[in-house]
Design a protein around this motif. Structure first.
Motif, PDB file in Angstrom:
ATOM      1  N   VAL A 168      22.464  72.496 -20.856  1.00  0.00           N
ATOM      2  CA  VAL A 168      21.441  72.158 -19.858  1.00  0.00           C
ATOM      3  C   VAL A 168      20.149  71.736 -20.544  1.00  0.00           C
ATOM      4  CG1 VAL A 168      19.926  73.188 -18.109  1.00  0.00           C
ATOM      5  CG2 VAL A 168      22.399  73.542 -17.985  1.00  0.00           C
ATOM      6  N   ASP A 169      19.748  72.466 -21.585  1.00  0.00           N
ATOM      7  CA  ASP A 169      18.543  72.093 -22.316  1.00  0.00           C
ATOM      8  C   ASP A 169      18.700  70.740 -23.005  1.00  0.00           C
ATOM      9  OD1 ASP A 169      16.758  74.134 -21.704  1.00  0.00           O
ATOM     10  OD2 ASP A 169      17.455  75.430 -23.337  1.00  0.00           O
ATOM     11  N   ALA A 170      19.896  70.447 -23.511  1.00  0.00           N
ATOM     12  CA  ALA A 170      20.121  69.194 -24.237  1.00  0.00           C
ATOM     13  C   ALA A 170      20.173  67.987 -23.306  1.00  0.00           C
ATOM     14  CB  ALA A 170      21.419  69.288 -25.047  1.00  0.00           C
ATOM     15  N   THR A 171      20.785  68.172 -22.125  1.00  0.00           N
ATOM     16  CA  THR A 171      20.990  67.041 -21.211  1.00  0.00           C
ATOM     17  C   THR A 171      19.910  66.939 -20.139  1.00  0.00           C
ATOM     18  OG1 THR A 171      22.377  68.379 -19.748  1.00  0.00           O
ATOM     19  CG2 THR A 171      23.485  67.168 -21.515  1.00  0.00           C
ATOM     20  N   LYS A 172      19.097  67.980 -20.010  1.00  0.00           N
ATOM     21  CA  LYS A 172      18.035  68.037 -18.983  1.00  0.00           C
ATOM     22  C   LYS A 172      18.609  67.973 -17.564  1.00  0.00           C
ATOM     23  CE  LYS A 172      14.735  68.398 -21.998  1.00  0.00           C
ATOM     24  NZ  LYS A 172      15.538  68.614 -23.216  1.00  0.00           N
ATOM     25  N   ILE A 173      19.824  68.511 -17.380  1.00  0.00           N
ATOM     26  CA  ILE A 173      20.387  68.640 -16.035  1.00  0.00           C
ATOM     27  C   ILE A 173      19.484  69.544 -15.202  1.00  0.00           C
ATOM     28  CG2 ILE A 173      22.252  69.770 -14.735  1.00  0.00           C
ATOM     29  CD1 ILE A 173      24.202  68.702 -16.784  1.00  0.00           C
ATOM     30  N   GLU A 174      19.203  69.132 -13.970  1.00  0.00           N
ATOM     31  CA  GLU A 174      18.433  69.958 -13.044  1.00  0.00           C
ATOM     32  C   GLU A 174      19.345  70.404 -11.905  1.00  0.00           C
ATOM     33  OE1 GLU A 174      14.716  68.722 -11.572  1.00  0.00           O
ATOM     34  OE2 GLU A 174      13.800  68.488 -13.558  1.00  0.00           O
ATOM     35  N   ALA A 192      12.501  79.303 -13.020  1.00  0.00           N
ATOM     36  CA  ALA A 192      13.346  80.455 -12.682  1.00  0.00           C
ATOM     37  C   ALA A 192      14.268  80.165 -11.505  1.00  0.00           C
ATOM     38  CB  ALA A 192      12.474  81.673 -12.390  1.00  0.00           C
ATOM     39  N   VAL A 193      13.791  79.422 -10.510  1.00  0.00           N
ATOM     40  CA  VAL A 193      14.608  79.132  -9.331  1.00  0.00           C
ATOM     41  C   VAL A 193      15.882  78.408  -9.742  1.00  0.00           C
ATOM     42  CG1 VAL A 193      14.718  77.741  -7.225  1.00  0.00           C
ATOM     43  CG2 VAL A 193      12.735  79.198  -7.649  1.00  0.00           C
ATOM     44  N   ARG A 194      15.740  77.380 -10.558  1.00  0.00           N
ATOM     45  CA  ARG A 194      16.920  76.607 -10.972  1.00  0.00           C
ATOM     46  C   ARG A 194      17.760  77.365 -12.003  1.00  0.00           C
ATOM     47  NH1 ARG A 194      13.289  73.064  -9.133  1.00  0.00           N
ATOM     48  NH2 ARG A 194      14.089  71.262  -7.968  1.00  0.00           N
ATOM     49  N   ALA A 195      17.098  78.098 -12.883  1.00  0.00           N
ATOM     50  CA  ALA A 195      17.851  78.860 -13.886  1.00  0.00           C
ATOM     51  C   ALA A 195      18.743  79.906 -13.234  1.00  0.00           C
ATOM     52  CB  ALA A 195      16.880  79.522 -14.863  1.00  0.00           C
ATOM     53  N   SER A 196      18.314  80.459 -12.108  1.00  0.00           N
ATOM     54  CA  SER A 196      19.096  81.508 -11.448  1.00  0.00           C
ATOM     55  C   SER A 196      20.430  81.009 -10.921  1.00  0.00           C
ATOM     56  CB  SER A 196      18.288  82.120 -10.295  1.00  0.00           C
ATOM     57  OG  SER A 196      18.187  81.223  -9.198  1.00  0.00           O
ATOM     58  N   THR A 197      20.619  79.685 -10.841  1.00  0.00           N
ATOM     59  CA  THR A 197      21.868  79.136 -10.297  1.00  0.00           C
ATOM     60  C   THR A 197      22.971  79.030 -11.349  1.00  0.00           C
ATOM     61  OG1 THR A 197      21.308  76.815 -10.747  1.00  0.00           O
ATOM     62  CG2 THR A 197      20.493  77.758  -8.684  1.00  0.00           C
ATOM     63  N   LEU A 198      22.652  79.296 -12.604  1.00  0.00           N
ATOM     64  CA  LEU A 198      23.641  79.096 -13.665  1.00  0.00           C
ATOM     65  C   LEU A 198      24.723  80.170 -13.762  1.00  0.00           C
ATOM     66  CD1 LEU A 198      21.496  77.795 -16.676  1.00  0.00           C
ATOM     67  CD2 LEU A 198      22.641  76.482 -14.890  1.00  0.00           C
ATOM     68  N   LEU A 202      28.542  70.442  -7.023  1.00  0.00           N
ATOM     69  CA  LEU A 202      27.471  69.598  -7.552  1.00  0.00           C
ATOM     70  C   LEU A 202      27.240  69.856  -9.034  1.00  0.00           C
ATOM     71  CD1 LEU A 202      24.875  69.391  -4.651  1.00  0.00           C
ATOM     72  CD2 LEU A 202      26.815  67.900  -5.189  1.00  0.00           C
ATOM     73  N   PHE A 203      27.429  71.098  -9.496  1.00  0.00           N
ATOM     74  CA  PHE A 203      27.395  71.337 -10.936  1.00  0.00           C
ATOM     75  C   PHE A 203      28.517  70.562 -11.608  1.00  0.00           C
ATOM     76  CE2 PHE A 203      24.623  75.183 -10.674  1.00  0.00           C
ATOM     77  CZ  PHE A 203      23.786  74.886 -11.752  1.00  0.00           C
TER      78      PHE A 203
END
Length: 339
Positions: free
Chosen positions: A300-306, A137-143, A176-177
């Protein structure tokens, strides 16, 4: 007896007027979902909202700030078809912008609409998308804002592809994105910053080249050198002022400048003759629509970007998180609802 929840409220302009209040947990109406908020990603814009600078004096004080969240659907009103209880979701920055051109009726969550710095929020089902399966959730909230802004600039509008060169200015969330998305698409990335430490971290994250703006104030000349005289295909313009002229000089013929932020001056200046000769596409980027956010989630799911999170603060430490945001971060500053 109604269940109670906590939320941050700023009663009048100024961070000193920011306090935690209790209120009943809201009940979703038809076409609405009740979301238990897990994490809230802060944006530089939030500082302006709290200070009353973003749309003042029309801001609806008292207000709950915050626009970007990840959470879990805990209840759904009548006629909801897009989500069900237990779904992990992220909100959209623009409420009502689904696709196509920006509609005049669209409004920003955490501005004219109630924000997300609360334990529970109600959203129209059209104002949310399913969260990435690959992120917490922490990382997802940045999208919703930073991630989508970079995606909209490079992919939705910029037709980014392998072999191109992208220049990102600074090392905040959008920059950074942009770095991560460009590298995932096979493009090279040049990062500019006045911090050697942050440049080193950007190189470790995958940047192709790093330019210290203190050592190279004419950073655009070095960009042209690093690209063999061709210039960059995409430039993220985040500084404002006469830096736009430098961005133009760093650009290839027919390249694209995305106007994303004004971290320096609120106005921008552009030399006329070089702009005619360079034939640039200069595009203002105001985040993006829901369809593009859904595309970003799939990518994001396909590339596994964090996504890069500098620090995650607990809910009760919002003032400290805002201070961190104001002094600058490497990536995003996030508020967690628990811990």
């Amino acid at each position: 007896m109604s269940r109670m929840m906590q939320k941050w409220v700023v009663a009048q302009p100024g961070v000193q007027h920011l306090n935690i209040e209790e209120s009943p947990v809201p009940t979703p109406a038809a076409n609405e979902i009740l979301v238990r908020v897990s994490a809230v990603s802060l944006n530089y814009r939030d500082l302006g909202v709290i200070a009353g600078e973003d749309g003042a004096p029309s801001m609806p004080f008292p207000l709950t700030p915050g626009s970007d969240m990840a959470g879990v659907v805990v209840a759904a009103g009548e006629n909801v078809t897009r989500f069900r209880e237990g779904d992990e979701v992220i909100g959209t920055f623009w409420a009502g912008w689904i696709d196509g051109d920006w509609p005049e009726h669209a409004r920003v969550v955490g501005g004219k609409l109630p924000g997300v710095l609360a334990e529970y929020i109600v959203l129209h089902e059209d104002w949310a998308v399913h969260a990435p399966r690959s992120l917490d959730a922490v990382r997802a909230s940045t999208l919703p804002c930073a991630g989508l802004t970079a995606w909209f600039a490079l992919v939705e509008k910029g037709a980014l592809h392998a072999g191109q060169t992208v220049v990102v200015q600074g090392t905040g969330g959008v920059a950074l994105f942009g770095l991560q998305l460009a590298r995932a698409h096979g493009a090279e990335v040049i990062v500019t910053s006045s911090s050697r430490d942050k440049l080193a971290r950007a190189l470790a994250l995958g940047a192709t080249h790093a330019i210290d703006r203190l050592e190279h104030p004419r950073w655009d000349e070095l960009v042209r050198e690093l690209t063999g005289g061709r210039g960059a295909d995409h430039v993220f313009e985040l500084a404002g002022g006469d830096n736009l002229g430098a961005s133009l000089r760093a650009l290839r013929q027919g390249g694209r400048i995305s106007l994303i932020g004004v971290l320096g001056e609120l106005s921008m200046t552009l030399p006329s003759v070089p702009s005619f000769l360079t034939r640039p596409v200069i595009q203002g980027i105001g985040v993006g629509h829901r369809r593009a956010l859904e595309a970003l989630v799939r990518a994001v799911d396909a590339t596994k970007i964090e996504p890069v999170v500098d620090t995650a603060y607990s809910f009760h430490k919002l003032p400290e998180a805002l201070q961190h945001l104001e002094r600058g971060a490497f990536g995003k500053v996030v508020v967690k609802m628990v811990g």
